[in-house]
Design a protein around this motif. Structure first.
Motif, PDB file in Angstrom:
ATOM      1  N   PRO A 167       0.789  -1.239   0.000  1.00  0.00           N
ATOM      2  CA  PRO A 167       0.000   0.000   0.000  1.00  0.00           C
ATOM      3  C   PRO A 167       0.818   1.284   0.000  1.00  0.00           C
ATOM      4  O   PRO A 167       0.390   2.287  -0.567  1.00  0.00           O
ATOM      5  CB  PRO A 167      -0.835  -0.119   1.286  1.00  0.00           C
ATOM      6  CG  PRO A 167      -0.891  -1.580   1.578  1.00  0.00           C
ATOM      7  CD  PRO A 167       0.420  -2.136   1.111  1.00  0.00           C
ATOM      8  N   LEU A 168       2.003   1.264   0.602  1.00  0.00           N
ATOM      9  CA  LEU A 168       2.806   2.480   0.683  1.00  0.00           C
ATOM     10  C   LEU A 168       3.225   2.978  -0.698  1.00  0.00           C
ATOM     11  O   LEU A 168       3.376   4.183  -0.910  1.00  0.00           O
ATOM     12  CB  LEU A 168       4.050   2.233   1.547  1.00  0.00           C
ATOM     13  CG  LEU A 168       5.030   3.419   1.697  1.00  0.00           C
ATOM     14  CD1 LEU A 168       4.331   4.621   2.321  1.00  0.00           C
ATOM     15  CD2 LEU A 168       6.251   3.011   2.511  1.00  0.00           C
ATOM     16  N   ILE A 169       3.391   2.054  -1.646  1.00  0.00           N
ATOM     17  CA  ILE A 169       3.883   2.449  -2.970  1.00  0.00           C
ATOM     18  C   ILE A 169       2.899   3.371  -3.686  1.00  0.00           C
ATOM     19  O   ILE A 169       3.264   4.491  -4.058  1.00  0.00           O
ATOM     20  CB  ILE A 169       4.249   1.206  -3.817  1.00  0.00           C
ATOM     21  CG1 ILE A 169       5.496   0.530  -3.217  1.00  0.00           C
ATOM     22  CG2 ILE A 169       4.497   1.599  -5.271  1.00  0.00           C
ATOM     23  CD1 ILE A 169       5.891  -0.766  -3.901  1.00  0.00           C
ATOM     24  N   PRO A 170       1.628   2.972  -3.907  1.00  0.00           N
ATOM     25  CA  PRO A 170       0.707   3.914  -4.566  1.00  0.00           C
ATOM     26  C   PRO A 170       0.408   5.145  -3.720  1.00  0.00           C
ATOM     27  O   PRO A 170       0.159   6.235  -4.268  1.00  0.00           O
ATOM     28  CB  PRO A 170      -0.565   3.081  -4.787  1.00  0.00           C
ATOM     29  CG  PRO A 170      -0.452   1.942  -3.835  1.00  0.00           C
ATOM     30  CD  PRO A 170       1.001   1.663  -3.685  1.00  0.00           C
ATOM     31  N   GLU A 171       0.464   5.002  -2.391  1.00  0.00           N
ATOM     32  CA  GLU A 171       0.210   6.155  -1.519  1.00  0.00           C
ATOM     33  C   GLU A 171       1.292   7.215  -1.705  1.00  0.00           C
ATOM     34  O   GLU A 171       1.000   8.395  -1.906  1.00  0.00           O
ATOM     35  CB  GLU A 171       0.155   5.693  -0.063  1.00  0.00           C
ATOM     36  CG  GLU A 171      -0.229   6.801   0.917  1.00  0.00           C
ATOM     37  CD  GLU A 171      -0.216   6.329   2.377  1.00  0.00           C
ATOM     38  OE1 GLU A 171      -0.475   7.159   3.241  1.00  0.00           O
ATOM     39  OE2 GLU A 171       0.083   5.139   2.619  1.00  0.00           O
TER      40      GLU A 171
END
Length: 335
Positions: free
Chosen positions: A41-45
């Motif tokens: 999740p951290l990547i697209p965020e």
């Protein structure tokens, strides 16, 4: 015949470029949104924080406009324009870590919110996504152009890092740095369009020249704006380059033209000993007195004219007019 850089009324705008490329950019944005997704999740965020951060998307728009100039009616350029934007975004993430930047486009930088390690790694992810898109396109020529540009950008960033706080940096060294770190991607973004359009070597060379000269002009204006614009309009704080000891053309010119006392000030400022608000105000006054900012902007206009000359042989129409206005805007802007 090249149009005058001051003949347009109302003032030059990116609006014609935005209008011309709107349908293509909708498709490009869909690619960007789908390919920045990840099970982590951290990547697209983190990526979304910068990608959705209000940037002009100048480079992918140039790919789309160059395709229109070459009268290309396919869709291959959509994935490639997204790859160009991913390369650009990855370099911004890495740049902000290297520079220790706290704001970009008026927002807090990703490294300030999520930390340096996350920013570097998500930048790596976006680079990887860009190369996936290039491979999917299937053209070795396109892959060569964009992969070479990626390597040159990295070389330019390292060259800038080694020139930082080096008062004796020469003008030719500075120009080499901005050709690499800024103009290389502009150039590649424009050149890949005639490749997919099969428009021929002459069109490729012309659009490469257009992109390179526009990129140099764009960076020269950026470097002048660092000493003339407020963060509310520029998206970064006044004097960021000054405090970071970056040897940009305004400082190189002012140092060369300064008195012994002024040169001593520049040595101390670039060395990191004079970075207060008062020092910045003094620096700006010296830049104005020596004509360094005006000269930097005049150089930008010279490169802008070369960019316009490069696309002059293409047929007149909406695409050439939009690209012409984009050049005009690049040198007239204050942000």
């Amino acid at each position: 015949m090249t149009a005058s850089l001051h003949s347009l009324t109302p003032p030059p705008s990116l609006d014609p470029l935005v209008a011309l490329t709107a349908p293509d950019m909708n498709a490009v944005n869909q690619v960007i949104l789908s390919r920045m997704q990840s099970e982590v999740p951290l990547i697209p965020e983190l990526a979304g924080h910068l990608i959705a951060g209000g940037g002009k998307r100048m480079r992918p728009m140039l790919t789309c406009a160059s395709a229109a100039l070459c009268q290309y009616n396919g869709s291959r350029h959509h994935m490639l324009a997204a790859a160009v934007e991913f390369i650009h975004t990855a370099t911004l993430l890495h740049d902000d870590v290297v520079d220790g930047s706290g704001t970009r486009r008026g927002k807090r930088t990703a490294n300030l919110i999520w930390g340096n390690p996350a920013s570097v790694l998500v930048g790596d992810f976006l680079f990887s996504r860009a190369f996936e898109l290039m491979v999917e396109d299937g053209s070795l020529k396109v892959l060569k152009i964009l992969s070479r540009a990626s390597a040159v950008i990295a070389e330019g960033e390292v060259a800038q890092l080694t020139a930082q706080r080096q008062i004796e940096t020469r003008e030719d060294t500075y120009l080499h740095i901005i050709e690499a770190k800024t103009a290389a991607l502009f150039s590649a973004a424009c050149r890949i369009a005639p490749v997919v359009a099969e428009a021929g070597e002459e069109a490729e060379d012309a659009l490469e020249s257009f992109g390179r000269n526009l990129g140099i002009a764009f960076q020269l204006v950026d470097d002048a704006i660092d000493y003339t614009s407020e963060s509310a309009t520029s998206g970064k704080d006044l004097g960021d380059d000054f405090r970071e000891g970056k040897m940009t053309l305004p400082i190189i010119l002012a140092y060369a033209r300064g008195s012994e006392e002024e040169r001593r000030f520049w040595k101390e400022a670039v060395g990191g000993e004079r970075t207060s608000d008062e020092d910045l105000s003094h620096a700006v006054s010296l830049l104005k007195r020596t004509g360094a900012i005006d000269e930097t902007l005049e150089r930008a206009r010279t490169y802008a004219r070369r960019a316009l000359d490069a696309i002059a042989p293409f047929p007149a129409g909406k695409a050439r007019a939009a690209l012409t206005q984009a050049v005009e805007f690049a040198v007239a802007r204050t942000y």
